[in-house]
Design an enzyme around this catalytic site. Sequence first.
Site, short mmCIF file in Angstrom:
data_model
loop_
_atom_site.label_atom_id
_atom_site.label_comp_id
_atom_site.label_asym_id
_atom_site.label_seq_id
_atom_site.Cartn_x
_atom_site.Cartn_y
_atom_site.Cartn_z
N TYR A 7 -61.89 59.83 8.67
CA TYR A 7 -61.46 60.63 7.51
C TYR A 7 -62.57 61.56 7.04
CZ TYR A 7 -57.67 57.23 7.52
OH TYR A 7 -56.60 56.45 7.90
N HIS A 32 -62.16 60.11 16.77
CA HIS A 32 -60.78 59.97 16.30
C HIS A 32 -60.63 60.52 14.89
CE1 HIS A 32 -62.43 56.21 14.47
NE2 HIS A 32 -61.56 56.47 13.54
N TYR A 83 -51.59 58.32 2.84
CA TYR A 83 -52.27 57.47 1.87
C TYR A 83 -53.74 57.84 1.77
CZ TYR A 83 -55.35 54.06 4.31
OH TYR A 83 -56.40 53.46 4.96
N ARG A 84 -54.22 58.70 2.70
CA ARG A 84 -55.64 58.98 2.83
C ARG A 84 -55.72 60.17 3.78
NH1 ARG A 84 -59.24 53.86 4.82
NH2 ARG A 84 -61.35 54.58 4.42
N ASP A 120 -61.68 46.07 9.39
CA ASP A 120 -61.91 45.77 10.81
C ASP A 120 -63.36 45.98 11.23
OD1 ASP A 120 -59.57 44.83 12.19
OD2 ASP A 120 -58.62 46.71 11.65
#
Lengths: 532, 532
Positions: free
Chosen positions: B95, B395, B478-479, B154
């Site tokens: 992000y 990613h 959501y983000r 995670d």
Amino acid sequence: MADQLSTVLPPECSESAFESALEAFRQIVGSEHVLTAPTEMGEYRDPFWHTDWDDYEASAVLQPDSVEEIQAILAVANEHRVPLWVTSQGRNNGYGGSSPRVRGSVVVNLRRMNRVLEINEELGYAVVEPGVSWFDLYEAITAGGHKLMVSCADLGWGSVIGNTLDHGCTYLPYGVDMGAQCGMEVVLPNGELMRTGMGAMPGNRTWNLYKRGLGPTPDQLFMQSNFGIVTKMGVWLMPWPETYMPFWVRAWRDEDVAAIIDTLRVLSLDGTIRMVPQVANTLIFASFMSRRSQWWDGDGPIPDPVIEKIARELETGRWMMRAALYGDEAVVEHRFAKVKAAFETIPGVEVWGTKSTPAEAPGLGHPAERTQAGVPDLEMNFMTGWYGGEVSGGHVGFSPVAPMTGRDALAVRDLMRGLIEGKANLDYLGAMLPINARSFIHVTMVLFDTANETQVRGAYDTCKLLVKEAAGHGYGEYRAHLDFMDLAVDQYSFGDHAQRRFNETIKDALDPNGILAPGKSGIWPASMRPSR
Amino acid sequence: MADQLSTVLPPECSESAFESALEAFRQIVGSEHVLTAPTEMGEYRDPFWHTDWDDYEASAVLQPDSVEEIQAILAVANEHRVPLWVTSQGRNNGYGGSSPRVRGSVVVNLRRMNRVLEINEELGYAVVEPGVSWFDLYEAITAGGHKLMVSCADLGWGSVIGNTLDHGCTYLPYGVDMGAQCGMEVVLPNGELMRTGMGAMPGNRTWNLYKRGLGPTPDQLFMQSNFGIVTKMGVWLMPWPETYMPFWVRAWRDEDVAAIIDTLRVLSLDGTIRMVPQVANTLIFASFMSRRSQWWDGDGPIPDPVIEKIARELETGRWMMRAALYGDEAVVEHRFAKVKAAFETIPGVEVWGTKSTPAEAPGLGHPAERTQAGVPDLEMNFMTGWYGGEVSGGHVGFSPVAPMTGRDALAVRDLMRGLIEGKANLDYLGAMLPINARSFIHVTMVLFDTANETQVRGAYDTCKLLVKEAAGHGYGEYRAHLDFMDLAVDQYSFGDHAQRRFNETIKDALDPNGILAPGKSGIWPASMRPSR
């Protein structure tokens, strides 16, 4: 119908200016929904405030029926600088009812907006308007044949939205951390309509399913505040469990409240009990089952031997806990056995309960056993008549939050009892409501006869003393009556009152004219801010 | 050490003005904690943004060690109008990592504030600083011999506070609705120090026990926003259950994701499963267990027959769910039998799990089985190398929220897969994370080789397309990554963008100079607000 106008005016508002505002309000909601006669407005007044006192009198009551009418009301209020005070049902009894903080405010009461807009059984939620009471929602669920339970308050006449916005407690599993609310629609003080969370995206499918959105989540900013008027809200409903099992824990010694709270903490932290119990003392139960005059007519608080007698005759013990288990029958059976074993290690403590089902819940005998299954009623309201009976019984709530330990249970009990008996000369009626596994709200029902002015004054004076004493011991009020709202907020003084400045900075930005509920939770707009 | 200065300057800031600000920052935190050389700053840059692109370059990185230093930094930033971008660990990878939204912002990285201030076993909570990672907190719990579990993410290197403030998912029961946070200390943009909830009362005993205070609760206002810098936070820890049982559900047909989500909804609504599972497709598991080149070296996305082959060879099925049960052994056994029976009504679906205990969890074989018990690691980070390997794998996350229904699971899968394969020419790696019983976050791992500029550009371009397409279908992010944060927020346009105006009204009131994280979540201060 309008037999006479209220003689109360909004602050700094001439009679003619107020009449112009009223005329504008009548154009918006219709004359029949603008109440100005004291006889009509009586229902929207703090029911327990002494009748001769006029500190919190409204100048009028408006009852709009739509978002558009609310927006138009705000426009008029902004134009005429008329402060509004918004209530849903207006049943915030014990904390001020429907009365405004600022004398002369116009009450905007939302009872007419009472539509249950949606019930979704697959995903377990409803969307309601502010006028929807627990009764209304329960009836809509039942009428639709939905196998869903609403986590409701003790008194069914209250508004679902109103209760939520005041941080009110409810008792089913979704009452834990007041967790049922999801998504809001809000009219801001400038009249803009906003939806929170995912509802901010038009056509979004998760407004009432996901509690946040993208960016900051403002929902809790509209609770106990004066930043907006909530016009729609999502409320989560719990699917019927296979088994519903209300149960009771009774202790005969006053000191046992410590062991009960400690045991409850362990059983809540490990998930065995997941709902909001009530651990209440003898007189709480007595006030619900009898009148004070049946037991005692002497001066001052009921002495301990009489309390002991009441405990035995009404079979309430000195402390009794109501609670319930929900789930698969096998799980409920395992948990009840565990609960029973754990509490019964405390000498003399008894635990009992009966397995039931959600379908059977409306037929259960004790109102608590129905309430804990989401079946609302009004029976608990009888308590208010402890001193004054039905005609002039009244109460005020004093409700600090404490850590979920036996040590704190005793400390809070002693503090409350000492001051209420010692200073207010009243009985100590206390109930501990564990809002989660880690903390409980000690709801102190300070009961009095509203016809007895000295007694009423003493009750409020003692509450003010309690606010300060409790804060000194590290316990803060979770909710405060109009009459000591400012004082209660004063105690939250970290960083030289940084939180209050933060709230008032937001207030001034959102409501520059200061027209929405000035003074609510001690948040004052610039124009009315007291020098501190 | 300072081999060369960054050539990037804050917006509208001359080289000499910036040098004065840097000098002031050095006085506050010490020269060694002011990083300006590109070599030193590399760690605080979005690790997956193409190396040749400089859209989100910082001008410097500061690493303060105390609240007082943060306050002093804010004073300098306000004086010099230097925008700050705050990160905790700075591990918001996927992000934007630690990179600022506005090129030339000074990154304030809080890794040095890494103290676990308190762990309370009786009441189950910790108080942490922003630099505390999951590893740090786990180690502090273990070192103290506390029988408590932290709901962790995670990747264990992330910050507890940073993850919480970004609405990050964690997987234990307290991860449901992101429920672990309780109480905050915040430095506001003007340097004032505020504590939220009960912490606003000095010496209050329930700051980290009761989630609200008196008046509005601002905690969630400081998440995904730019309204303050969180310097302390309470995080609830779960007592060790008697039994911990991770389990797996595997489906061999791609369409079965619908039945899995429907079954999971029912089992979550009734409380049988209470934690945050992951329902992930073949390629998610493959990316964790292998490299793409082992399976396919052709152009474009991996074709279905090859996915089918991977599913069989790695024994992942087309979808596999990881989840866990926690509780008394008898309850876990009952629930596992129920779960197994429910999922195995779906033809071909297999369910397996092994009873374990919290004490045994660190020794379990699969990282997910450890993570779900609060034992953090970094193994999942291997996924990032799917295309580029360890050196240049990258990613970006695309993560809309959907209702917890099989219909929505299929709709989101088809939308994501269609555009990622069709437009970005990349593989579709999707995981559904039910954040509660009613909704799931579909985390789409858009993986690429950061050395392949065309591929990276294609990934971000596709995300932008996805933002709009998903919104059209009612699914909101959501983000959002820095690069499409504005676009994502644009989709939340109800009431002609009422929410954004609300956020920006608050922003201007709290941060009149607009120095704190301008542009975060599309919230721009007046001085930088784009014309819209």
